[in-house]
Design a protein around this motif. Structure first.
Motif, PDB file in Angstrom:
ATOM      1  N   MET A 115       1.161  -0.967  -0.124  1.00  0.00           N
ATOM      2  CA  MET A 115      -0.266  -0.071  -0.274  1.00  0.00           C
ATOM      3  C   MET A 115       1.059   1.554  -0.192  1.00  0.00           C
ATOM      4  N   SER A 116       2.110   0.917   0.858  1.00  0.00           N
ATOM      5  CA  SER A 116       2.559   2.333   0.434  1.00  0.00           C
ATOM      6  C   SER A 116       3.194   2.447  -0.882  1.00  0.00           C
ATOM      7  N   GLU A 117       3.808   1.859  -1.596  1.00  0.00           N
ATOM      8  CA  GLU A 117       3.921   2.354  -3.275  1.00  0.00           C
ATOM      9  C   GLU A 117       2.413   3.422  -3.836  1.00  0.00           C
ATOM     10  N   PHE A 118       1.624   3.185  -3.076  1.00  0.00           N
ATOM     11  CA  PHE A 118       0.543   3.729  -3.614  1.00  0.00           C
ATOM     12  C   PHE A 118       0.909   5.285  -3.491  1.00  0.00           C
ATOM     13  N   SER A 119       0.603   5.445  -2.355  1.00  0.00           N
ATOM     14  CA  SER A 119       0.483   6.256  -1.749  1.00  0.00           C
ATOM     15  C   SER A 119       2.137   7.123  -2.172  1.00  0.00           C
ATOM     16  N   ASN A 120       3.063   6.892  -2.384  1.00  0.00           N
ATOM     17  CA  ASN A 120       3.973   7.309  -2.803  1.00  0.00           C
ATOM     18  C   ASN A 120       4.271   7.949  -4.427  1.00  0.00           C
ATOM     19  N   ALA A 121       2.802   7.031  -5.356  1.00  0.00           N
ATOM     20  CA  ALA A 121       2.622   7.287  -6.124  1.00  0.00           C
ATOM     21  C   ALA A 121       1.908   8.536  -6.224  1.00  0.00           C
ATOM     22  N   LEU A 122       0.827   8.965  -5.529  1.00  0.00           N
ATOM     23  CA  LEU A 122       0.667  10.149  -4.750  1.00  0.00           C
ATOM     24  C   LEU A 122       1.061  10.866  -4.852  1.00  0.00           C
TER      25      LEU A 122
END
Length: 129
Positions: free
Chosen positions: A1-8
């Motif tokens: 899920m961390s990768e999604f927040s990084n992309a955002l």
């Protein structure tokens, strides 16, 4: 899920940077006829820090040091002894091109943000099942 927040986070920093760039382009266009006005530019720098991971930030605003246009207008209150006034160094064609580039970059960051949000939402839906 961390990768999604990084992309955002990365796309949000791009949105912020491009919006600031558009703000300076609009200011340049608005002041194109202002005597003595110098074009403003802004550079993008990679964000520093342990959790930056690809984000950008805007650097300091710089003034374009190219020569100001000389306009012959002896009736102008700022005219020198030869009747010339220092105009601005804003070229509307360059500003329009910069605005178009910033707009397209903004839209690309917005699409990336939306895609990451949709993927995150889809993942949450899958995990609920």
């Amino acid at each position: 899920m961390s990768e999604f927040s990084n992309a955002l986070s990365v796309s949000a920093s791009g949105l912020k940077a491009q919006s600031q760039r558009l703000r300076h382009v609009a200011e340049n266009i608005a002041n194109a006829d202002t005597p003595g006005y110098r074009r403003k530019t802004v550079a993008f720098n990679p964000e520093r820090g342990p959790d930056a991971k690809g984000r950008v930030e805007t650097g300091p605003v710089r003034l374009d040091r190219s020569d100001l246009r000389r306009i012959y207008d002896p009736a102008h209150p700022l005219a020198d002894e030869s009747g010339h006034v220092a105009g601005s160094n804003v070229d509307l064609m360059i500003e329009i091109a910069d605005a178009r580039e910033a707009q397209r970059s903004y839209e690309a960051n917005l699409r990336m943000f939306d895609q990451a949000r949709q993927m995150s939402s889809s993942l949450m839906d899958l995990l609920r099942r």
